[in-house]
Motif scaffolding. Structure first.
Motif, PDB file in Angstrom:
ATOM      1  N   VAL A 282      28.287  45.702  42.426  1.00 14.12           N
ATOM      2  CA  VAL A 282      29.089  46.855  42.828  1.00 14.12           C
ATOM      3  C   VAL A 282      30.119  47.198  41.750  1.00 14.12           C
ATOM      4  CG1 VAL A 282      28.809  46.302  45.272  1.00 14.12           C
ATOM      5  CG2 VAL A 282      30.832  45.470  44.061  1.00 14.12           C
ATOM      6  N   THR A 283      30.572  48.438  41.773  1.00 14.22           N
ATOM      7  CA  THR A 283      31.651  48.866  40.887  1.00 14.22           C
ATOM      8  C   THR A 283      32.885  48.004  41.117  1.00 14.22           C
ATOM      9  OG1 THR A 283      30.882  51.133  40.696  1.00 14.22           O
ATOM     10  CG2 THR A 283      33.231  50.781  40.394  1.00 14.22           C
ATOM     11  N   ARG A 284      33.526  47.602  40.036  1.00 14.48           N
ATOM     12  CA  ARG A 284      34.708  46.736  40.160  1.00 14.48           C
ATOM     13  C   ARG A 284      35.819  47.428  40.949  1.00 14.48           C
ATOM     14  NH1 ARG A 284      35.110  41.978  37.421  1.00 14.48           N
ATOM     15  NH2 ARG A 284      33.516  41.558  35.822  1.00 14.48           N
ATOM     16  N   ILE A 285      36.582  46.620  41.670  1.00 15.60           N
ATOM     17  CA  ILE A 285      37.612  47.162  42.554  1.00 15.60           C
ATOM     18  C   ILE A 285      38.652  47.959  41.764  1.00 15.60           C
ATOM     19  CG2 ILE A 285      39.035  45.062  42.496  1.00 15.60           C
ATOM     20  CD1 ILE A 285      38.403  47.362  45.558  1.00 15.60           C
ATOM     21  N   ALA A 286      38.959  47.552  40.528  1.00 15.84           N
ATOM     22  CA  ALA A 286      39.947  48.276  39.734  1.00 15.84           C
ATOM     23  C   ALA A 286      39.436  49.656  39.328  1.00 15.84           C
ATOM     24  CB  ALA A 286      40.318  47.475  38.490  1.00 15.84           C
ATOM     25  N   SER A 287      38.116  49.831  39.302  1.00 18.15           N
ATOM     26  CA  SER A 287      37.536  51.153  39.019  1.00 18.15           C
ATOM     27  C   SER A 287      37.243  51.912  40.303  1.00 18.15           C
ATOM     28  CB  SER A 287      36.240  50.999  38.212  1.00 18.15           C
ATOM     29  OG  SER A 287      36.487  50.470  36.934  1.00 18.15           O
ATOM     30  N   LYS A 288      36.949  51.198  41.370  1.00 21.58           N
ATOM     31  CA  LYS A 288      36.603  51.841  42.641  1.00 21.58           C
ATOM     32  C   LYS A 288      37.822  52.513  43.265  1.00 21.58           C
ATOM     33  CE  LYS A 288      33.137  52.353  45.583  1.00 21.58           C
ATOM     34  NZ  LYS A 288      31.874  53.000  45.185  1.00 21.58           N
ATOM     35  N   LEU A 289      38.987  51.901  43.122  1.00 21.44           N
ATOM     36  CA  LEU A 289      40.197  52.461  43.711  1.00 21.44           C
ATOM     37  C   LEU A 289      40.758  53.570  42.823  1.00 21.44           C
ATOM     38  CD1 LEU A 289      41.992  49.278  45.075  1.00 21.44           C
ATOM     39  CD2 LEU A 289      40.668  50.980  46.339  1.00 21.44           C
ATOM     40  N   GLN A 290      41.087  54.691  43.438  1.00 23.38           N
ATOM     41  CA  GLN A 290      41.584  55.837  42.688  1.00 23.38           C
ATOM     42  C   GLN A 290      43.012  55.621  42.192  1.00 23.38           C
ATOM     43  OE1 GLN A 290      41.039  58.810  45.687  1.00 23.38           O
ATOM     44  NE2 GLN A 290      38.799  58.645  45.638  1.00 23.38           N
ATOM     45  N   TYR A 313      34.369  37.229  38.661  1.00 21.52           N
ATOM     46  CA  TYR A 313      35.027  36.947  37.390  1.00 21.52           C
ATOM     47  C   TYR A 313      35.499  38.235  36.714  1.00 21.52           C
ATOM     48  CZ  TYR A 313      31.047  38.286  34.297  1.00 21.52           C
ATOM     49  OH  TYR A 313      30.070  38.970  33.602  1.00 21.52           O
ATOM     50  N   GLY A 314      36.759  38.226  36.337  1.00 20.23           N
ATOM     51  CA  GLY A 314      37.373  39.393  35.715  1.00 20.23           C
ATOM     52  C   GLY A 314      38.164  40.255  36.673  1.00 20.23           C
ATOM     53  N   ASP A 315      37.805  40.239  37.966  1.00 16.63           N
ATOM     54  CA  ASP A 315      38.591  41.020  38.933  1.00 16.63           C
ATOM     55  C   ASP A 315      40.024  40.523  38.969  1.00 16.63           C
ATOM     56  OD1 ASP A 315      36.495  42.655  39.567  1.00 16.63           O
ATOM     57  OD2 ASP A 315      36.195  41.894  41.598  1.00 16.63           O
ATOM     58  N   GLU A 316      40.203  39.209  38.812  1.00 13.44           N
ATOM     59  CA  GLU A 316      41.552  38.649  38.852  1.00 13.44           C
ATOM     60  C   GLU A 316      42.343  39.003  37.595  1.00 13.44           C
ATOM     61  OE1 GLU A 316      39.392  35.802  36.308  1.00 13.44           O
ATOM     62  OE2 GLU A 316      38.867  36.990  38.080  1.00 13.44           O
ATOM     63  N   GLN A 317      41.683  39.603  36.615  1.00 18.79           N
ATOM     64  CA  GLN A 317      42.335  40.059  35.384  1.00 18.79           C
ATOM     65  C   GLN A 317      42.426  41.582  35.313  1.00 18.79           C
ATOM     66  OE1 GLN A 317      43.704  38.347  32.821  1.00 18.79           O
ATOM     67  NE2 GLN A 317      43.253  36.305  33.624  1.00 18.79           N
ATOM     68  N   GLY A 318      41.949  42.254  36.359  1.00 20.81           N
ATOM     69  CA  GLY A 318      41.987  43.710  36.354  1.00 20.81           C
ATOM     70  C   GLY A 318      40.885  44.357  35.542  1.00 20.81           C
ATOM     71  N   TYR A 319      39.797  43.624  35.304  1.00 17.91           N
ATOM     72  CA  TYR A 319      38.668  44.215  34.576  1.00 17.91           C
ATOM     73  C   TYR A 319      38.172  45.456  35.317  1.00 17.91           C
ATOM     74  CZ  TYR A 319      37.661  40.629  31.027  1.00 17.91           C
ATOM     75  OH  TYR A 319      37.702  39.804  29.931  1.00 17.91           O
ATOM     76  N   ARG A 320      37.742  46.426  34.531  1.00 20.05           N
ATOM     77  CA  ARG A 320      37.162  47.636  35.086  1.00 20.05           C
ATOM     78  C   ARG A 320      35.666  47.661  34.771  1.00 20.05           C
ATOM     79  NH1 ARG A 320      40.899  51.298  36.630  1.00 20.05           N
ATOM     80  NH2 ARG A 320      39.392  53.008  36.453  1.00 20.05           N
ATOM     81  N   GLY A 321      34.904  48.426  35.544  1.00 22.43           N
ATOM     82  CA  GLY A 321      33.471  48.535  35.308  1.00 22.43           C
ATOM     83  C   GLY A 321      32.827  49.339  36.419  1.00 22.43           C
ATOM     84  N   VAL A 322      31.950  50.244  36.044  1.00 20.86           N
ATOM     85  CA  VAL A 322      31.299  51.135  37.011  1.00 20.86           C
ATOM     86  C   VAL A 322      29.800  50.840  37.035  1.00 20.86           C
ATOM     87  CG1 VAL A 322      30.782  53.534  37.602  1.00 20.86           C
ATOM     88  CG2 VAL A 322      33.047  52.923  36.668  1.00 20.86           C
ATOM     89  N   LYS A 323      29.293  50.600  38.220  1.00 18.22           N
ATOM     90  CA  LYS A 323      27.852  50.424  38.395  1.00 18.22           C
ATOM     91  C   LYS A 323      27.198  51.796  38.463  1.00 18.22           C
ATOM     92  CE  LYS A 323      24.389  48.832  41.742  1.00 18.22           C
ATOM     93  NZ  LYS A 323      23.533  47.981  40.903  1.00 18.22           N
ATOM     94  N   GLU A 324      26.099  51.958  37.731  1.00 17.99           N
ATOM     95  CA  GLU A 324      25.371  53.223  37.722  1.00 17.99           C
ATOM     96  C   GLU A 324      23.925  52.989  38.134  1.00 17.99           C
ATOM     97  OE1 GLU A 324      25.836  54.852  33.832  1.00 17.99           O
ATOM     98  OE2 GLU A 324      27.981  55.205  34.077  1.00 17.99           O
ATOM     99  N   ASP A 325      23.339  53.970  38.789  1.00 11.35           N
ATOM    100  CA  ASP A 325      21.977  53.864  39.300  1.00 11.35           C
ATOM    101  C   ASP A 325      20.989  54.292  38.211  1.00 11.35           C
ATOM    102  OD1 ASP A 325      19.855  53.446  40.945  1.00 11.35           O
ATOM    103  OD2 ASP A 325      20.125  55.270  42.135  1.00 11.35           O
TER     104      ASP A 325
END
Length: 446
Positions: A282-290, A313-325
Motif C-alpha cells: 500500500v501507499t505509505r502513510i506519509a504519502s497517503k495522508l494529505q 520499515y521506513g514508516d517510523e522515519q517518515g518515508y514517502r512512497g506511492v503504490k501504482e497499478d
C-alpha cells in the motif's frame, strides 16, 4: 484459538528484504553482491531501540522476480544469500530476543516451480499434474501448454490445487522445515484465496510439532473472525481499520473511524488482529495522508488500539512512497535502506521518537493487545476514546484503561477528561476536569 503466549507482546518491524538490500529485479545466480541477507543484522539493534519485538520478513525464498512468485521453497533467493546467511540472521535476532515471521506464498507459485515445469515437459501424465487446476487441448501435442488457474489474472502466478493432499503435505513440510531452522511463525500470503479447510489441516499438523508457532493470514475483506476460526489461524490483517484510519483523517470524519472501531471490538472478542498503517502493498502513510501533521495521529491509533501492531520499515522515519497499478508499481514503497542506522537522515528523528514514546506506553500497558474501545466524545474533527483491558487481563482492582484524545481541527479543543488526571504522551493540557488539545494535537491520558 490459543495463540502462543509470546504473541501477546509482539510488535513487528516489517521488512521487504529484496527491496531493503537493493536486490536485482529478477533472480540471478550471479548477483552483484553476495550475502545481502546479512545487511539486516546491523539493523537488529535499531529494531530493539524502536521497541519492536520481532522482524516480519517479506519473501526470502528463491523466486523469479518480486518474491511472490516462489520457485524453490527450501532455498534462500541467491539475490539475498544462502541458508547459512539465514541461519546467522535468525541467530542474531534470537540472541536479542527478537522473533522472526516468514512470508509464505502458498496460494500460487512461479512458473519455474519444479512441479509445474514437470507438467510442461511431461504433459497430462505428469505426476505433478494434480497439484494444479489444468485444462488441456482435446488433442494434446508435444509442447502444448495447458490453460491453468492463476492468481487474480496474473498469468505468471500459477494457482495451486488446494484439494490435492500432496499440496497440503508439501506446505506442511515447508513450514516445518523453516520453523526448525528458527522461524517463529508465518504470514500466509493471499490467505483469502485458499480454502479455510486447507489452512485448518495444515496449521493443525504443523502445531503438532511446533505448538509455539504463530500464523497470521492476509485477508483484505470478508468475515475475518470466521476465516481465522475456520482456518485455525491466530490472526488476520486488519485492512478495514487501516482504511478507516487514513480515510477519516483525510476527510476529517471521525464518524467513519468510530464505526470501524465497533467492528474492531467485535474482532477482538475472537482474536487479536494484525494492525498496521503501512505495508509492502500500500501507499505509505506519509504519502497517503494529505496533511503531514496528521501522520502522528495515525501512529497514535496504531499503538493505542487493540491488536498486534506491525510497523513497515521506513514508516517510523517518515518515508514517502506511492503504490501504482502498473508493472513495477510497488517499487516506490519497497525501497533500499541505508547500510546502517547511522546513515539515516536526521529528518526522520522526530517521528522515530514518537514511535518509541508510544511503544513505551504500549509496553507499560501490555493489556492493550486485546483491549476494546469505547468512544466517549465524537465530532467530525475530535475523537476521544477509552481503551479498556479485556476481562482476561482485568486485575482485582478492576480493568485497566487509558483515554486517547485526537484533534484534527485547526482550532484548540477542550473536552471532558473523563476523570483522567495524567498525560502519558502528547501535547495537551489539563484543567478543571477537561483536556485541552491544541490545533491538530493528541494526547494519551491515564
Amino acid at each position: 484459538m490459543n495463540p502462543p503466549d509470546w504473541s501477546r507482546h509482539a510488535i513487528w518491524w516489517q521488512v521487504y528484504p529484496l527491496g531493503f538490500v537493493g536486490a536485482e529485479q529478477a533472480v540471478t545466480d550471479q548477483p552483484s553482491a553476495a550475502h545481502r541477507l546479512l545487511d539486516l543484522v546491523p539493523w537488529l539493534d535499531y529494531v530493539i531501540g524502536l521497541g519492536a519485538s520481532g522482524l516480519a520478513l517479506g519473501p526470502v525464498f528463491r523466486s523469479e522476480t518480486h518474491g511472490y512468485d516462489t520457485t524453490d521453497y527450501f532455498g534462500v533467493d541467491p539475490r539475498l544469500g544462502t541458508l547459512e546467511d539465514f541461519d546467522t540472521l535468525v541467530a542474531e535476532a534470537h540472541r536479542r530476543g527478537l522473533r522472526i515471521l516468514l512470508d509464505g506464498v502458498f496460494n500460487h507459485v512461479g512458473r519455474s516451480f519444479a512441479p509445474f515445469q514437470d507438467v510442461l515437459r511431461t504433459g497430462p501424465a505428469s505426476v505433478s499434474a494434480p497439484w494444479f487446476d489444468l485444462e488441456w487441448p482435446e488433442d494434446v501435442l508435444e509442447g502444448d501448454e495447458p490453460t491453468y488457474r492463476d492468481f487474480e489474472g496474473h498469468h505468471h502466478l500459477v494457482a495451486l490445487n488446494h484439494g490435492e493432499p500432496e499440496v497440503a503435505d508439501f506446505v506442511v513440510e515447508v513450514m516445518q522445515y523453516w520453523l526448525e531452522r528458527g522461524a517463529d511463525g508465518w504470514r500466509l500470503d493471499a490467505a483469502y484465496a485458499v480454502p479455510s479447510a486447507f489452512w485448518a489441516d495444515v496449521t493443525a499438523r504443523v502445531r503438532a510439532s511446533h505448538p509455539d508457532a504463530y500464523f497470521v493470514g492476509e485477508y483484505i475483506h470478508g468475515d475475518y473472525a470466521a476465516e481465522v476460526g475456520a482456518g485455525g489461524l491466530d490472526s488476520a490483517t486488519q485492512y478495514e481499520l487501516w482504511k478507516a484510519v487514513w480515510s477519516s483523517l483525510n476527510d476529517a470524519n471521525f464518524f467513519e473511524l468510530a464505526a470501524a472501531l465497533e467492528r474492531h471490538n467485535a474482532l477482538l472478542a475472537s482474536f487479536a488482529p494484525l494492525t498496521f498503517v503501512g505495508n509492502h502493498d500500500v501507499t505509505r502513510i506519509a504519502s497517503k495522508l494529505q496533511d503531514p501533521a496528521l501522520v502522528a495521529h495515525a501512529v497514535v491509533l496504531l499503538l493505542t488500539l487493540g491488536g498486534t501492531p506491525s510497523i513497515y520499515y521506513g514508516d517510523e522515519q517518515g518515508y514517502r512512497g506511492v503504490k501504482e497499478d502498473r508493472v513495477g508499481g510497488d517499487d516506490d514503497v519497497r525501497p533500499i535502506f541505508p547500510a546502517s542506522p547511522a546513515d539515516l537522515s536526521p529528518v526522520g528523528a522526530p517521528l522515530l521518537a514518537l514511535h518509541q514514546d508510544l511503544i513505551g506506553v504500549r509496553r507499560r500497558h501490555s493489556w492493550l493487545h486485546r483491549a476494546t474501545t469505547e468512544v466517549v466524545h465524537l465530532t467530525n474533527e475530535v475523537l476521544v476514546y477509552r481503551v479498556t483491558a479485556a476481562p482476561s487481563d482485568t486485575t482485582p482492582e478492576g480493568p485497566d484503561h487509558l483515554l486517547v484524545a485526537l484533534n484534527v481541527s485547526a482550532q484548540e479543543q477542550a473536552v471532558d477528561a473523563a476523570g483522567e488526571g495524567t498525560i502519558l504522551a502528547g501535547q495537551a493540557g489539563l484543567g478543571d476536569g477537561r483536556v485541552v488539545l491544541p490545533p491538530q494535537a493528541w494526547a494519551v491520558l491515564a
